[in-house]
Structures are given as C-alpha cells and as structure tokens.
Design an enzyme around this catalytic site. Structure first.
Site, short mmCIF file in Angstrom:
data_model
loop_
_atom_site.label_atom_id
_atom_site.label_comp_id
_atom_site.label_asym_id
_atom_site.label_seq_id
_atom_site.Cartn_x
_atom_site.Cartn_y
_atom_site.Cartn_z
N ASP A 133 0.74 -1.12 -0.12
CA ASP A 133 0.17 -0.05 -0.04
C ASP A 133 0.92 1.40 -0.02
O ASP A 133 0.31 2.40 -0.09
CB ASP A 133 -0.93 -0.05 1.15
CG ASP A 133 -0.26 -0.04 2.43
OD1 ASP A 133 0.88 0.02 2.50
OD2 ASP A 133 -1.21 0.25 3.48
N GLU B 43 9.29 -4.23 10.11
CA GLU B 43 9.71 -2.84 9.74
C GLU B 43 10.18 -1.61 10.62
O GLU B 43 9.71 -1.70 11.56
CB GLU B 43 8.43 -2.38 9.05
CG GLU B 43 8.76 -0.68 8.30
CD GLU B 43 7.84 -0.25 7.31
OE1 GLU B 43 6.70 -0.81 7.08
OE2 GLU B 43 8.07 0.66 6.84
O1 KIV Z 1 3.64 -1.06 1.65
C1 KIV Z 1 4.62 -1.29 1.35
O2 KIV Z 1 5.47 -1.33 0.61
C2 KIV Z 1 5.40 -2.16 2.73
C3 KIV Z 1 6.89 -2.35 2.62
C4 KIV Z 1 7.50 -0.94 3.40
C5 KIV Z 1 7.15 -3.54 3.60
O3 KIV Z 1 4.62 -2.48 3.65
#
Ligand code: KIV
Length: 259
Positions: free
Chosen positions: A46, A183
């Site tokens: 997202d 994260e």
């Molecule tokens: O939405 C995304 O790209 C993510 C990554 C940063 C792990 O969740």
C-alpha cells in the site's frame, strides 16, 4: 502445473538457512523485470498510495486500488509469489476482512495477503488461515497507524515495546500467520524474533539477521526523491533496471546487503 516458487518453498528456505528476496512492484513492467531478475516474492504494497498516487501517507489507499495494481503485477509476473497489502480499515471487522481478502486473492491473484498486525489480529488471522488465506503479519513500524504513532521512526527501541513485538510475533505465528514482516526495528530485536519463530521473517530496516529482505523498488532505483538510510540505490552501480534488481538479489543472498 504448479508455481515454480511457492510459499511452502520459501518456508523451506528458512529451514535451510537460505536468504530470499522481495521487492515492491505496482505495475506489469516492473513486475516482469523483478521476475526476470530472480526476485523470490513481489509485494504489491500500500506504499503505492505514496509512490504512485502521491499521498503523504498510505491511509487513503482503497481495496479497489490494491486490486487494480495487483492485477497488473500478476500479468507481469505470473510465476512469482505475490503478496498484497490489506489497506487501512479493510480488515476492521472479520466478515469485511474475509470479503476483502477474497477479492485480493480472486481478482488480484494474491498468493498471500499482508496485514499490519498486533496481537488483536490473532483471531482474524486464524479465521483467514482456516479459510485457506495465507497471511503475513506486519509488525514494528506500521505506517497505516501513522496518525496514532506520530512519526515513521524505529519501533521497539525500549525494552517494553521490544518485548511486546517479540511476544506478538510468537502469538501471530501460533494463530496461523505464514510469514512475518518486521519494519524499522533494532537489529537485535529482529534477530530475536527470527530465532523465536519457525515461519520466515522478512525485514525492512531490521538488519541482516532476518530470513529475507524487502525494499520499495523506487528506492533501489533512486527514484524516491530521498533514499531511506536502510535502503540503497542499486541502479547507481549498474547499467539497467534489470541489472540493479539482479544486484539487489545477489547482494541479499550473499549476505552483502544490508551492511
Ligand atoms: O507497503 C509497503 O511497501 C510495505 C513495505 C514498506 C514493507 O509494507
């Protein structure tokens, strides 16, 4: 005919101590290049709300947006395992979560969905798992809760929060999560979580002790305006997007990245 790489095979990589790679992609062309360059998994994140749509946060992203981009990625990378994010407020109620997960899998061709999780999602994950939906539980910095958190800084820096993340990780695995994503947490915490669970742990800004790495593709191509401290512009060292992705894959697998 089965998929050349499956979630089961990725789980085996953890058991064999073999690192694997994931990159985000939001369109067919970059997805195709990821597949050609040997990326093990693609994340339709997202984060598209920020890097594609130009929003300040991921909060405005809808399930329709995720399905649209997941469909494009599936056309470009039919043979790569695709993880698709459940966006903000798409999993607040169990029946709504199950309907939205079904859309991501049936229309968007997701093989696994990702949910920004705490221990409060354990029942939901069990329910999804019972219904044949593989789930990755996303812990640590959870950008969908930015308005509660107040910043995109590292999580789990103090002992109490680190302990909470570690115990949530164990519970989420027990509840049926097939993978975990950490994260922006301290390297030591990521190591402790990775050692405490049997499912693969994918890290971003979480050091090198995890089982797999993920980055936003525009960061490794130097297109994001600024590069987060945990990422690297791989295109600067190579002569094409495909070779930049290949270098990312090789450096993660050889333990050269992250430093
Ligand atoms: O939405 C995304 O790209 C993510 C990554 C940063 C792990 O969740």
């Amino acid at each position: 005919m089965g998929l050349p790489i499956t979630i089961k095979k990725l789980k085996e990589k953890k058991q064999n101590g073999e690192k694997f790679t994931m990159l985000t992609a939001y369109d067919a062309t970059l997805a195709m290049l990821c597949e050609k360059a040997g990326v093990d998994m693609i994340l339709v994140g997202d984060s598209l709300g920020m890097v594609i749509q130009g929003h300040d946060t991921t909060v405005p992203v809808s399930v329709d947006d995720m399905v649209y981009h997941a469909k494009a990625v599936a056309r470009g990378a039919p043979n790569t395992v695709k993880m698709v994010d459940m966006p903000f407020m798409s999993f607040a109620y169990p029946s709504q979560a199950i309907d939205n997960a079904a859309r991501l899998m049936q229309e968007g061709h997701a093989e696994i969905i990702k949910i920004e999780s705490t221990v409060h999602q354990t029942q939901l994950i069990t329910e999804l798992s019972r219904n044949g939906v593989p789930v990755c539980a996303h812990l640590g910095l959870t950008p969908q809760t930015i308005h509660k958190l107040g910043s995109y800084g590292k999580r789990g820096k103090d002992a109490a929060e680190a302990q909470q993340i570690l115990s949530d990780a164990k519970e989420l695995e027990q509840s049926g999560a097939d993978m975990l994503l950490l994260e922006c947490v301290p390297d030591q915490l990521a190591k402790a979580v990775t050692e405490a669970v049997d499912v693969p742990v994918i890290g971003i800004g979480a050091g090198r002790a995890v089982d797999a790495q993920v980055l936003v593709i525009y960061d490794i191509l130097g297109m994001s305006g600024y590069i987060p401290s945990f990422a690297k512009n791989f295109l600067a060292e190579t002569d094409s997007i495909e070779n930049a992705i290949r270098k990312y894959v090789a450096d993660v697998k050889n333990g050269v990245f992250p430093v």
